[in-house]
Design an enzyme around this catalytic site. Structure first.
Site, PDB file in Angstrom:
ATOM      1  N   HIS A 194      42.501  46.268  17.871  1.00  0.00           N
ATOM      2  CA  HIS A 194      43.987  47.025  17.548  1.00  0.00           C
ATOM      3  C   HIS A 194      45.075  45.702  17.602  1.00  0.00           C
ATOM      4  O   HIS A 194      46.166  45.896  17.295  1.00  0.00           O
ATOM      5  CB  HIS A 194      44.332  48.225  18.043  1.00  0.00           C
ATOM      6  CG  HIS A 194      45.335  49.120  17.161  1.00  0.00           C
ATOM      7  ND1 HIS A 194      45.797  48.522  16.105  1.00  0.00           N
ATOM      8  CD2 HIS A 194      45.594  50.338  17.457  1.00  0.00           C
ATOM      9  CE1 HIS A 194      46.537  49.686  15.723  1.00  0.00           C
ATOM     10  NE2 HIS A 194      46.301  50.881  16.428  1.00  0.00           N
ATOM     11  N   ASP A 220      45.119  46.734  12.124  1.00  0.00           N
ATOM     12  CA  ASP A 220      45.895  47.918  12.027  1.00  0.00           C
ATOM     13  C   ASP A 220      45.071  49.029  11.604  1.00  0.00           C
ATOM     14  O   ASP A 220      44.063  48.984  10.828  1.00  0.00           O
ATOM     15  CB  ASP A 220      47.448  47.785  11.737  1.00  0.00           C
ATOM     16  CG  ASP A 220      47.194  47.327  10.301  1.00  0.00           C
ATOM     17  OD1 ASP A 220      46.557  47.632   9.375  1.00  0.00           O
ATOM     18  OD2 ASP A 220      48.621  46.682  10.162  1.00  0.00           O
TER      19      ASP A 220
END
Length: 438
Positions: A410, A414
């Site tokens: 992450h 995204d």
């Protein structure tokens, strides 16, 4: 007698040093040509180093656990007169015979030449100072010396591709004045928490030492979870057309090409197509830089006979047709089963797939194979009644269904990118042409 220098052999384009695991001969011992003298290990595989001649060991220049650069002299052998000459020995630099074995090395393994791949087989675009990979040894030293991630990444590597070696990190520690500031860590201080004791019943429970490969896997997994904030997304896909086509085509494929047709090359093909549409999945992170890889090298998590896992690599997957992928996948899977994978066949992946359905799992939450930023898990294919839309409206039909799960880093991937990439793979599998030519 002639004095023959035994040098640390080359074990692949990407390998510049190896660790001596164990000397099988001592000073004064007699050796025969091609008899194993020592076992060595790299970040990728363990190997055996044979004697270049008949003779007697006169010197051992390094100890077990020493790290030695490729080409450095590690032992001196007093060769018998009838043994090969100095001139013959010099040829070893071009032809170094090794028993290359992942994990525990078998003495009966097949001799392999070190000229295993060309330089073009190992290409990774790199805009930073190093390729982002840290060996378990470097990680261990960094943890022991309490180095921050920022400090390690600031070290200039002298290995291939700028890779950080033990000598680089030790040189840094020698001249280190103060540590670089690190980001605040929301980790409970070590002194405030003691791990719970493990109950061990003498004579009833048994203790098993991790082998070297299992230890490396453990370190690599812990490092990955420490480095990358993992997020996992899931989708369910209807692979009925793909399953029906493969079942219909596998015998003709085998007769026509002499290759088994498994689902794996189809999965690799779908993933490579999705990466071409979403290239920011095919990246590595180097500090504040994102390295976007041009080559699409798909790793396949594969079980070894020992039970450990290894990741052989299908290189340039986007440049191969289904036949080329099938040949490559079958070769790598067979080499893994027989413990004869070459060092350059298990390095340089840019994305990894793990078929957890092979073991009957419905789905999985795989750990990212560093220095990649995403990994795909493929669940078991099961027939289920599903509601489908036809020209006659909604109907219930028996369909082959499977779950796909994508774990991603992450920091740089995204939810939109991860979800879109995963959906693209699913679309490729669901849209499989039932009338595809073999």
């Amino acid at each position: 007698m002639s004095r023959i220098e035994l040098k640390m052999p080359k074990m692949g384009e990407s390998i510049s040093e190896a660790t001596i695991l164990n000397w099988l001969k001592n000073v004064g011992d007699s050796v025969e040509e091609d008899e194993t003298i020592l076992e060595v290990a790299t970040d990728k595989v363990d190997s055996e180093v044979p004697s270049p001649c008949n003779g007697i060991i006169s010197e051992l220049l390094f100890q077990s656990n020493d790290i030695v650069e490729v080409g450095q002299v590690i032992a001196i052998i007093d060769a018998n007169d009838e043994s090969r000459s100095e001139k013959d020995n010099s040829k070893l630099e071009n032809k170094e015979a090794l028993n290359t074995k992942p994990g525990i090395v078998s003495k009966s393994s097949t001799k392999l030449e070190s000229k295993m791949t060309s330089k073009s087989d190992f290409k990774i675009e790199n805009t930073g100072d190093n390729d982002g990979f840290l060996s378990p040894l470097v990680i261990s030293i960094a943890q022991k010396e309490k180095l921050t991630i920022e400090e390690v990444q600031s070290i200039s590597g002298t290995g291939d591709g700028g890779r950080i070696r033990k000598t680089d990190i030790m040189g840094y520690l020698k001249n280190r004045k103060y540590s670089l500031p690190s980001r605040p860590q929301s980790v409970v201080p070590k002194s405030s928490y003691n791990p719970p004791p493990i109950s061990y019943v003498e004579g009833k429970d048994r203790m098993v030492e991790m082998d070297r490969m299992r230890t490396m896997i453990a370190d690599h997994m812990v490092y990955s979870k420490h480095t990358s904030p993992h997020v996992t997304s899931y989708i369910e896909v209807d692979v009925t057309n793909m399953v029906n086509w493969r079942n219909k085509a596998k015998l003709e494929f085998l007769e026509k090409y002499g290759e088994k047709l498994t689902f794996t090359p189809i999965f690799v093909e779908a993933v490579s197509k999705a990466i071409q549409e979403f290239p920011m999945i095919n990246v590595s992170v180097d500090g504040k830089k994102i390295i976007v890889h041009k080559d699409i090298n798909i790793g396949m998590a594969t079980a070894l006979p020992s039970g450990n896992l290894i990741v052989p690599v299908v290189r340039n997957a986007d440049e191969k047709n289904l036949l080329g992928l099938a040949k490559n996948v079958n070769h790598l899977a067979g080499s893994a089963r027989n413990n004869v994978l070459k060092p350059d066949e298990i390095g340089g992946s840019t994305f990894t797939i793990s078929n957890v359905g092979t073991f009957g799992s419905l789905m999985g939450t795989p750990i990212i194979n560093q220095p990649e930023v995403a990994i795909l898990a493929l669940g078991i294919i099961k027939k289920r009644p599903e509601v489908i839309t036809t020209n006659n409206g909604d109907e219930i039909a028996i369909r082959s269904m499977m779950y796909l799960s994508l774990s991603f880093d992450h920091r740089v991937v995204d939810g939109f990118l991860g979800g879109s990439f995963l959906r693209k793979i699913g679309d490729e599998l669901e849209a499989f042409d039932i009338n595809r030519e073999i």
